[in-house]
Design a protein around this motif. Structure first.
Motif, PDB file in Angstrom:
ATOM      1  N   UNK A  97       0.860  -1.182   0.000  1.00 37.75           N
ATOM      2  CA  UNK A  97       0.000   0.000   0.000  1.00 37.75           C
ATOM      3  C   UNK A  97       0.897   1.234   0.000  1.00 37.75           C
ATOM      4  N   UNK A  98       0.622   2.163  -0.907  1.00 34.11           N
ATOM      5  CA  UNK A  98       1.383   3.413  -0.972  1.00 34.11           C
ATOM      6  C   UNK A  98       0.404   4.579  -0.877  1.00 34.11           C
ATOM      7  N   UNK A  99       0.705   5.498   0.027  1.00 34.72           N
ATOM      8  CA  UNK A  99      -0.087   6.712   0.204  1.00 34.72           C
ATOM      9  C   UNK A  99       0.873   7.873   0.016  1.00 34.72           C
ATOM     10  N   UNK A 126       8.111   2.111   4.960  1.00 40.91           N
ATOM     11  CA  UNK A 126       9.088   3.045   4.412  1.00 40.91           C
ATOM     12  C   UNK A 126       8.383   4.373   4.197  1.00 40.91           C
ATOM     13  N   UNK A 127       8.947   5.447   4.709  1.00 46.34           N
ATOM     14  CA  UNK A 127       8.372   6.781   4.505  1.00 46.34           C
ATOM     15  C   UNK A 127       9.483   7.730   4.081  1.00 46.34           C
ATOM     16  N   UNK A 138       5.296  13.673   0.239  1.00 50.38           N
ATOM     17  CA  UNK A 138       5.542  12.689   1.288  1.00 50.38           C
ATOM     18  C   UNK A 138       4.930  11.364   0.850  1.00 50.38           C
ATOM     19  N   UNK A 139       5.711  10.295   0.903  1.00 56.07           N
ATOM     20  CA  UNK A 139       5.233   8.988   0.475  1.00 56.07           C
ATOM     21  C   UNK A 139       5.461   7.971   1.586  1.00 56.07           C
ATOM     22  N   UNK A 169      -3.754   7.116  -3.040  1.00 53.32           N
ATOM     23  CA  UNK A 169      -3.544   5.797  -2.445  1.00 53.32           C
ATOM     24  C   UNK A 169      -3.529   4.764  -3.557  1.00 53.32           C
ATOM     25  N   UNK A 170      -2.555   3.882  -3.465  1.00 51.75           N
ATOM     26  CA  UNK A 170      -2.457   2.782  -4.422  1.00 51.75           C
ATOM     27  C   UNK A 170      -2.202   1.507  -3.611  1.00 51.75           C
ATOM     28  N   UNK A 171      -2.938   0.465  -3.882  1.00 51.06           N
ATOM     29  CA  UNK A 171      -2.760  -0.817  -3.183  1.00 51.06           C
ATOM     30  C   UNK A 171      -2.741  -1.929  -4.205  1.00 51.06           C
TER      31      UNK A 171
END
Length: 178
Positions: A97-99, A126-127, A138-139, A169-171
């Protein structure tokens, strides 16, 4: 049976850091199990669960690492690893999941609470603040284990929270390893 140790370093980031550390450990006959590396601003962190040969102590490993030029100015710790090194089923990554978007104070806390609510286990996190045409982006990337019967609703809750905050948001499901 080999002795298990946790090797942990934090130091200025530089080219050749991972190569220097892992090459030295290999030369001592050490087998790496789970390992992680991250650049953190201008610093870097490396950690690994290692199998030490019976003839090698944690103090010897720490002393050897301290002599490496790549680790000049580093904080180095080599300690016995007292947990089971074999991951359980909840350490298997089922989804990524990436936000991303503008920085939101408390974002990681908020998203991790959603995962907890749905009995998900965060396996990796990971941020980063990344340069963007508009300034900074910001990821946050989560690699998680989600119970199959709760995955869809959990991912919807994460996506809805991101949307409410004006974030993308990508999952994606991770295919099972065959």
């Amino acid at each position: 049976m080999a002795t298990l140790a946790l090797v942990s370093t934090i130091c200025p980031d530089r080219v050749g850091l991972v190569s220097g550390i892992t090459g030295h450990l290999f030369s001592l006959g050490i087998n790496l199990r789970d390992a992680s590396f991250a650049a953190l601003g201008t610093g870097a962190e490396f950690s690994a669960v290692c199998e030490l040969p019976d003839s090698l102590t944690t103090a010897e490993v720490e002393s050897g690492l301290a002599s490496l030029p790549e680790l000049a100015g580093a904080r180095i710790e080599v300690t016995p690893y007292r947990f089971d090194p074999d991951p359980g089923p909840q350490a298997t990554i089922t989804h990524r999941v990436e936000v991303s978007g503008g920085d939101q104070p408390g974002l990681i806390a908020r998203l991790s609470e959603i995962f907890t609510e749905f009995a998900a286990n965060i396996v990796r996190l990971d941020a980063q603040t990344l340069p963007d045409r508009e300034g900074e982006r910001y990821t946050v990337r989560f690699s998680v284990w989600l119970p199959a019967d709760r995955a869809e609703v959990c991912l919807s809750a994460v996506a809805n929270t991101a949307e409410t905050l004006g974030l993308a948001c990508r999952a994606e499901a991770v295919p099972e390893a065959g």
